[in-house]
Design an enzyme around this catalytic site. Structure first.
Site, PDB file in Angstrom:
ATOM      1  N   GLY A 128       0.808  -1.213   0.000  1.00 52.94           N
ATOM      2  CA  GLY A 128       0.000   0.000   0.000  1.00 52.94           C
ATOM      3  C   GLY A 128       0.843   1.265   0.000  1.00 52.94           C
ATOM      4  O   GLY A 128       1.929   1.284   0.588  1.00 52.94           O
ATOM      5  N   PRO A 129       0.389   2.311  -0.710  1.00 55.00           N
ATOM      6  CA  PRO A 129      -0.865   2.430  -1.469  1.00 55.00           C
ATOM      7  C   PRO A 129      -0.795   1.933  -2.908  1.00 55.00           C
ATOM      8  O   PRO A 129      -1.772   2.030  -3.631  1.00 55.00           O
ATOM      9  CB  PRO A 129      -1.129   3.935  -1.438  1.00 55.00           C
ATOM     10  CG  PRO A 129       0.223   4.546  -1.424  1.00 55.00           C
ATOM     11  CD  PRO A 129       1.089   3.619  -0.603  1.00 55.00           C
ATOM     12  N   CYS A 145      11.997   5.028   2.896  1.00 53.68           N
ATOM     13  CA  CYS A 145      12.071   6.438   2.510  1.00 53.68           C
ATOM     14  C   CYS A 145      12.626   7.238   3.687  1.00 53.68           C
ATOM     15  O   CYS A 145      11.950   8.084   4.274  1.00 53.68           O
ATOM     16  CB  CYS A 145      10.697   6.955   2.088  1.00 53.68           C
ATOM     17  SG  CYS A 145      10.789   8.606   1.343  1.00 53.68           S
TER      18      CYS A 145
END
Length: 481
Positions: free
Chosen positions: A284-285, A408
């Site tokens: 996800g997403p 990230c």
């Protein structure tokens, strides 16, 4: 930056505190997003576009509201330090503080005239806080207006020579612990590069699209103004225009170039034997799943996409259906499952992507409020989850299969230390040379850090906004033995 100096008295959705609203709709929208971020942990990048549509703000008004919102969230730390120097109050009510932050951003970081910035902030204070705080807001902002941003930083920031971390934290508006985390991740980088990395996190990023892998040439004919990104063959950087029609049609999706390259890297590593079943463990997403799905289909492979949250799994399924709407070859599977306790047997997949939950310190350009929400304790908790997910990803790969670990964030505790900790207690994992797989991208190799001289660090890839113009994505590639 957008300039807006007038004070509109037009009506807007929502009732003012008393009487006819004084503040203009753009400033009120920015204020409402700031309060939602503080009170409800809302995400500005999701709430602001919806609010602009709801209130009918377009063009210059929408651009001004966007600049006020993101600029104020980014400058939060710096503006609070200046506020402390301009106010004799130890405790300022949160709504008043947000009005002052918005006013300071206009005074110190936009072309709005000082008189307009002060007067419209007083109007906003009257609307949202009542008349009593308006005199305080007026007095503080008039003091702020006596100097520019650099002059205030020289006054309120710690000494650069005696407390370099404290200086950079105020100068670039970060918590001290994030400044230290960036310094650790950059290793022996110069002070100038550390400052460049922090400054880049305050620059609003371009909109970057990932074109559908099946037919990028066809999508190119309907793209708005812009051009290809530097390295991803599917990347497109928008110069202007609205990407929504392309996204809705499945021809493209908004996705940072480094995110695209991390997914591509997984597909570039050679595997012996079968290569027909791929896994996106935390899908996800759906951005990387969408790209992997197209690349898998081109090779006759299938993708299984999983996410622990059912609503995120549904978003992945919707994304894949949109992308494959014009074909009859959509054979991917999407399921909701905890990546730590998977429903498939060990050794099922040829390629596995573990794009794990993280602190998000690599995407502060897009989510500036994240720097004020996350704490070192959050990172410690996340690192435990990240190790568990990487273990499950390795177990899900067959012998000879390839695993990509992606986050990230550049924080060592979420990146290099997770991978080395997992690899250290397994005898079936080889760390591959990720920068060599993305050899077209310069300056990806992680340095040895102040905390470790582990030579495996050089096999990890770290993107940076100031080097690559991307989010600070980390990539490690592993092969299961």
């Amino acid at each position: 930056m957008t300039e807006q100096t007038g004070r509109s008295r037009a009506s807007r959705p929502g009732e003012p505190r008393t009487g006819q609203p004084r503040a203009d709709p753009a400033r009120r929208a920015a204020y409402d997003v700031l309060r939602a971020v503080a009170d409800r942990d809302a995400y500005a990048n999701l709430l602001l576009p919806a609010l602009l549509r709801e209130r009918g703000l377009t063009g210059r008004d929408a651009a001004f509201a966007t600049e006020l919102t993101y600029g104020t969230l980014r400058g939060h730390g710096t503006y609070d330090a200046i506020l402390a120097a301009c106010s004799d109050r130890d405790d300022v009510d949160p709504p008043v503080r947000d009005v002052l932050r918005l006013g300071m951003h206009q005074l110190l970081a936009t072309r709005v005239g000082s008189h307009a910035a002060v007067a419209t902030s007083v109007d906003l204070a009257k609307d949202v806080c009542g008349p009593r705080p308006s005199g305080f807001v007026n007095a503080v902002l008039r003091r702020v207006a006596t100097r520019d941003l650099q002059a205030w930083i020289e006054i309120v920031a710690p000494s650069r020579s005696q407390d370099p971390t404290g200086y950079l934290a105020v100068r670039h508006s970060y918590p001290r612990w994030i400044v230290e985390a960036f310094r650790d991740a950059l290793g022996d980088a110069s002070g100038a590069e550390i400052e460049n990395a922090l400054a880049a996190g305050n620059v609003r990023p371009d909109v970057v699209l990932a074109l559908t892998p099946a037919d990028p040439a066809e999508a190119d004919r309907v793209l708005p103004a812009g051009g290809p990104t530097r390295w991803s063959p599917y990347g497109f950087r928008l110069a202007s225009g609205d990407p929504a029609p392309l996204v809705a049609s499945g021809q493209a999706a908004v996705q940072d170039e480094a995110s695209q390259l991390a997914a591509l890297a997984l597909t570039r590593v050679g595997v012996s034997g079968p290569d027909d079943l791929w896994l996106d463990l935390c899908a996800g997403p759906g951005g990387k799943a969408r790209l992997l799905s197209g690349l898998a289909a081109a090779r006759g492979a299938r993708l299984v996409a999983s996410d622990v949250r059912p609503h995120r799994a549904r978003r992945v399924l919707e994304t894949l259906r949109r992308t494959h709407s014009d074909t009859h070859t959509h054979t991917d599977a999407v399921l909701a499952a905890d990546g730590r306790h998977v429903p498939w047997p060990p050794g099922t997949f040829d390629r596995v992507l573990a794009d794990v939950p993280c602190s998000g310190l690599g995407s502060l350009r897009r989510r500036p409020e994240a720097r004020w929400r996350k704490t070192p304790e959050d990172v410690k908790e996340l690192a435990v989850l990240q190790r568990e997910l990487l273990e499950a990803a390795i177990d899900s790969a067959r012998p000879g299969g390839v695993i990509a670990y992606v986050t990230c964030t550049p924080h060592l505790a979420e990146t290099r230390e997770v991978v080395t900790a997992v690899a250290d207690h397994r005898d079936d994992v080889t760390v591959l040379d990720a920068p060599a797989v993305l050899s077209e991208v310069p300056d990806l190799r992680c340095p040895e850090s102040r905390r470790s001289s582990d030579p495996r660090y050089r096999r990890f890839a770290q993107f940076w906004p100031h080097r690559h113009g991307t989010d600070a994505i980390f990539l490690a590639l592993l092969r299961r033995g």
